[in-house]
Scaffold this active site. Structure first.
Site, short mmCIF file in Angstrom:
data_model
loop_
_atom_site.label_atom_id
_atom_site.label_comp_id
_atom_site.label_asym_id
_atom_site.label_seq_id
_atom_site.Cartn_x
_atom_site.Cartn_y
_atom_site.Cartn_z
N CYS A 131 0.88 -1.17 0.00
CA CYS A 131 0.00 0.00 0.00
C CYS A 131 0.92 1.22 0.00
CB CYS A 131 -0.97 -0.03 1.18
SG CYS A 131 -0.20 -0.06 2.81
N THR A 171 2.22 3.05 2.50
CA THR A 171 3.30 2.94 3.49
C THR A 171 3.65 1.50 3.84
OG1 THR A 171 1.64 2.93 5.23
CG2 THR A 171 2.59 5.09 4.63
N HIS A 197 13.57 -19.48 17.85
CA HIS A 197 12.66 -18.68 17.03
C HIS A 197 11.33 -19.41 16.83
CE1 HIS A 197 15.82 -15.86 16.53
NE2 HIS A 197 16.62 -16.79 16.02
C1 RB5 Z 1 -3.96 5.29 0.51
O1 RB5 Z 1 -4.04 6.65 0.28
C2 RB5 Z 1 -3.10 4.99 1.74
O2 RB5 Z 1 -3.72 5.46 2.88
C3 RB5 Z 1 -2.83 3.52 1.82
O3 RB5 Z 1 -2.21 3.10 0.65
C4 RB5 Z 1 -1.91 3.03 2.91
O4 RB5 Z 1 -0.70 3.76 2.93
C5 RB5 Z 1 -2.46 2.85 4.23
O5 RB5 Z 1 -1.77 2.36 5.14
#
Ligand code: RB5
Length: 149
Positions: A65, A67, A133
């Site tokens: 996504c 981040t 682990h």
């Molecule tokens: C999308 O705009 C963004 O919020 C999503 O890709 C992600 O980074 C969420 O954690």
């Protein structure tokens, strides 16, 4: 090796680059989408990828996504999934060796493509270590059997 990949719109470009990278290395890739940069919701693609991973008995998954944070939060709600957000090759190696991460999460807006491919390569080419682990992983698995408090 067979891997599922999934992303939201913010991870779409990196997903495409990872798909090409894996395919060139003769790794079978199943892409559950998204298939454009139109806005969508990352939990939907985490769920699709995990369903595919289970049904097809794949070797692992990669979720992207903006981040990598949303994907890792969503993926880790699913039983048996250990999703790790790696930000360099060292964390990619350790999340596999120590945490047995079966899903790798990446940030399409926070990790450039060259670095992301190095992270993917390291994660794929590292094996889980057993011993202490595995004992710790088993404790995490036990947590999944508890009722919510
Ligand atoms: C999308 O705009 C963004 O919020 C999503 O890709 C992600 O980074 C969420 O954690």
């Amino acid at each position: 090796m067979r891997i599922v990949v999934g992303s939201d719109h913010a991870g779409y470009k990196l997903k495409e680059a990872i798909k090409k990278f894996l395919t060139e290395r003769y790794i079978e890739v199943i892409d559950v989408g998204t298939h454009s940069e139109d806005s969508c919701d990352y939990p939907d693609y985490a769920a699709k990828a995990i369903e595919t991973y289970r049904v097809e008995e794949l070797d692992g998954g990669i979720l992207i996504c903006g981040t990598g944070i949303g994907m890792s939060i969503a993926a880790n709600k699913h039983r048996g999934i250990r999703a790790a957000l790696a930000y360099n090759p060292e964390t990619a190696e350790l999340c596999k060796r120590h945490n047995h991460a079966n899903f790798l999460c990446l940030g399409g807006r926070t990790t450039d493509i060259d670095l992301a491919l190095k992270i993917v390569d390291k994660w794929l080419n590292t094996s889980p270590e057993m011993g202490r682990h595995l004992r710790r992983i088993n404790k995490i698995t036990e947590l999944e059997k508890r009722e919510c408090r």
